[in-house]
Design a protein around this motif. Sequence first.
Motif, PDB file in Angstrom:
ATOM      1  N   LEU A  71       0.829  -1.209   0.000  1.00 48.13           N
ATOM      2  CA  LEU A  71       0.000   0.000   0.000  1.00 48.13           C
ATOM      3  C   LEU A  71       0.860   1.256   0.000  1.00 48.13           C
ATOM      4  O   LEU A  71       0.530   2.249  -0.665  1.00 48.13           O
ATOM      5  N   ILE A 105       1.878   1.758  -3.531  1.00 53.17           N
ATOM      6  CA  ILE A 105       0.792   2.334  -4.336  1.00 53.17           C
ATOM      7  C   ILE A 105       0.678   3.832  -4.049  1.00 53.17           C
ATOM      8  O   ILE A 105       0.552   4.653  -4.964  1.00 53.17           O
ATOM      9  N   ASP A 106       0.741   4.188  -2.773  1.00 56.53           N
ATOM     10  CA  ASP A 106       0.637   5.598  -2.390  1.00 56.53           C
ATOM     11  C   ASP A 106       1.764   6.416  -3.023  1.00 56.53           C
ATOM     12  O   ASP A 106       1.543   7.518  -3.535  1.00 56.53           O
ATOM     13  N   LEU A 119       1.088   6.968  -6.651  1.00 54.39           N
ATOM     14  CA  LEU A 119       0.082   8.026  -6.832  1.00 54.39           C
ATOM     15  C   LEU A 119       0.697   9.405  -6.595  1.00 54.39           C
ATOM     16  O   LEU A 119       0.388  10.354  -7.315  1.00 54.39           O
ATOM     17  N   PRO A 156     -10.371  -5.724   1.972  1.00 55.24           N
ATOM     18  CA  PRO A 156     -10.959  -4.383   1.829  1.00 55.24           C
ATOM     19  C   PRO A 156      -9.979  -3.250   1.521  1.00 55.24           C
ATOM     20  O   PRO A 156     -10.330  -2.347   0.752  1.00 55.24           O
ATOM     21  N   PRO A 157      -8.754  -3.246   2.071  1.00 54.24           N
ATOM     22  CA  PRO A 157      -7.874  -2.110   1.760  1.00 54.24           C
ATOM     23  C   PRO A 157      -7.630  -1.927   0.262  1.00 54.24           C
ATOM     24  O   PRO A 157      -7.445  -0.797  -0.210  1.00 54.24           O
ATOM     25  N   TYR A 158      -7.655  -3.033  -0.513  1.00 55.81           N
ATOM     26  CA  TYR A 158      -7.384  -2.910  -1.950  1.00 55.81           C
ATOM     27  C   TYR A 158      -8.624  -2.495  -2.733  1.00 55.81           C
ATOM     28  O   TYR A 158      -8.502  -1.995  -3.855  1.00 55.81           O
ATOM     29  N   THR A 165     -10.634  -0.128  -1.640  1.00 59.39           N
ATOM     30  CA  THR A 165     -10.517   1.327  -1.515  1.00 59.39           C
ATOM     31  C   THR A 165      -9.328   1.841  -2.316  1.00 59.39           C
ATOM     32  O   THR A 165      -9.439   2.844  -3.038  1.00 59.39           O
ATOM     33  N   ALA A 166      -8.193   1.151  -2.210  1.00 58.47           N
ATOM     34  CA  ALA A 166      -6.989   1.615  -2.912  1.00 58.47           C
ATOM     35  C   ALA A 166      -7.218   1.637  -4.422  1.00 58.47           C
ATOM     36  O   ALA A 166      -6.846   2.601  -5.102  1.00 58.47           O
ATOM     37  N   ARG A 198     -10.082   1.865  -6.044  1.00 62.97           N
ATOM     38  CA  ARG A 198     -11.061   2.895  -6.409  1.00 62.97           C
ATOM     39  C   ARG A 198     -10.448   4.287  -6.300  1.00 62.97           C
ATOM     40  O   ARG A 198     -10.616   5.118  -7.195  1.00 62.97           O
ATOM     41  N   ARG A 199      -9.717   4.533  -5.225  1.00 62.91           N
ATOM     42  CA  ARG A 199      -9.124   5.870  -5.060  1.00 62.91           C
ATOM     43  C   ARG A 199      -8.027   6.114  -6.101  1.00 62.91           C
ATOM     44  O   ARG A 199      -7.823   7.244  -6.537  1.00 62.91           O
ATOM     45  N   ALA A 200      -7.337   5.061  -6.506  1.00 65.99           N
ATOM     46  CA  ALA A 200      -6.347   5.215  -7.592  1.00 65.99           C
ATOM     47  C   ALA A 200      -7.055   5.612  -8.885  1.00 65.99           C
ATOM     48  O   ALA A 200      -6.616   6.544  -9.583  1.00 65.99           O
ATOM     49  N   GLN A 258      -7.941   9.080  -9.111  1.00 65.16           N
ATOM     50  CA  GLN A 258      -6.791   9.973  -9.310  1.00 65.16           C
ATOM     51  C   GLN A 258      -6.113   9.734 -10.647  1.00 65.16           C
ATOM     52  O   GLN A 258      -4.995  10.203 -10.879  1.00 65.16           O
TER      53      GLN A 258
END
Lengths: 394, 73
Positions: free
Chosen positions: A214, A217-218, A221, A241-243, A245-246, A248-250, A253
Amino acid sequence: MITPESQTTAEVPGRYVLIFDSPTSAHPSTLGVAALEDKVPNLLSAAGYGTTEYFPRLGIAVVDSPPEQLDDFSARVAGEHMPARVVPERIYRILAEADDEPTSYADNDEFTWGLQAVQAANSQYTGAGIKVAVLDTGFDTQHPDFAGRSVTTKSFAAGEDAADGHGHGTHCIGTACGPRAVEGGRGYGVASGAEIFAGKVLGSNGSGTDSMILAGIDWALQNECHVISMSLGADVREVHPPYVTAGRRALEQGTLIIAAAGNNAKRASNDPGFVGAPANSPYIMAVGALDSGLQIAPFSARTLPGRGGQVDISGPGVKVYSSWPGAQRYNTISGTSMATPHVAGVAALLAEATGYRARELWAELVQQARRLEQFSVDVGAGLTRSPEPVQEQA
Amino acid sequence: MASQRTFIVTISETYTSDMSAAVTQLESHGLQVQQVLGMLGQVIGQAPDERVKELKGLDCVQSVDSEQQYKAL
């Protein structure tokens, strides 16, 4: 399905299609409804054309015209700063025969079988201007095939620098972004002009944790990478679950995450396996592996029931030749890991060619893929494929 | 002292614009923050299992998940 009868015989003499739109999807037309309903018919009439075959909802007209009248028309639309293209009208017929695309490939002196299969070997696109992050075991920045390339590295593995002490990361980066021409060897990289971001999220032992991945990934981004390639996974059926969100948020952006479906199938024993995490997250594209005969690889995981669990697309993943750290320089290995950077590289080419990002880029990858006569639960939309060459504008 | 495990805390959409406030809340409810991922809106930290339910109940928290291991494929 219908198709042009042939490129040389299907044109209708003296008939042309006028398209009021931008020539490429990278620069969408600014023509509004009012322009298409009012301005275009006036332009057609002024150029001496009828408007009975003008379709305002499409912004397309079909006209009878001598060539010199087309010149006059082109001058008028240019004067109005209106984007328009002219192409000959063609005759279409029912498609009776299958296409003649190859059904198997082999490495040759110039290119790997994978570059040939995804039609990147001679593509005019190289991923120029596109940033590709490969999150893996690091990268051998001293590899001579990458001299002069833009490479940014960062390690998320505690106590380890970004150097590749495993080999897997250098191999994946080679497939996604390596060279297409190698002196004395074969080209193996799909997006040979892309900017490389090598995030070490797996230690030199080949394993890593959510914290590392993660964070990678951050970082990608933060660097505004357009494509993130992750040839890693865990053989767990549950969506993590963290992926969700990750992913979708990626996408929000402008970044598309592409991940390996998994190697847990044993197809010879009738065990098709399942897509593991993080590829089974709904906003992460899952990649299956094909062999050089375009058959599903025996280890390539099958779609997992549930939203996001599907194999979305496939790429070359058996006996893939690419870069390797140190004196060895090259290695030939197999895995959905090897298929994933093929798709990431093609994503970079499509991103360059179309200007599409995130969800639109995902859709373009799916639309562009070559359909295969295999189960979609195994190969998804089929073999990933590079953008078509730009056609000459009339 | 209870054993600690690493958790991924995903911050709710409405709170991601002020991650520092979310981090303060998490810390006051037992999370030892190790990393703040500002682009993803996620916080990684350690906490004892018995504090997880409390963390999950915070308005700013969308999910709290145990860390998993992954390998090169």
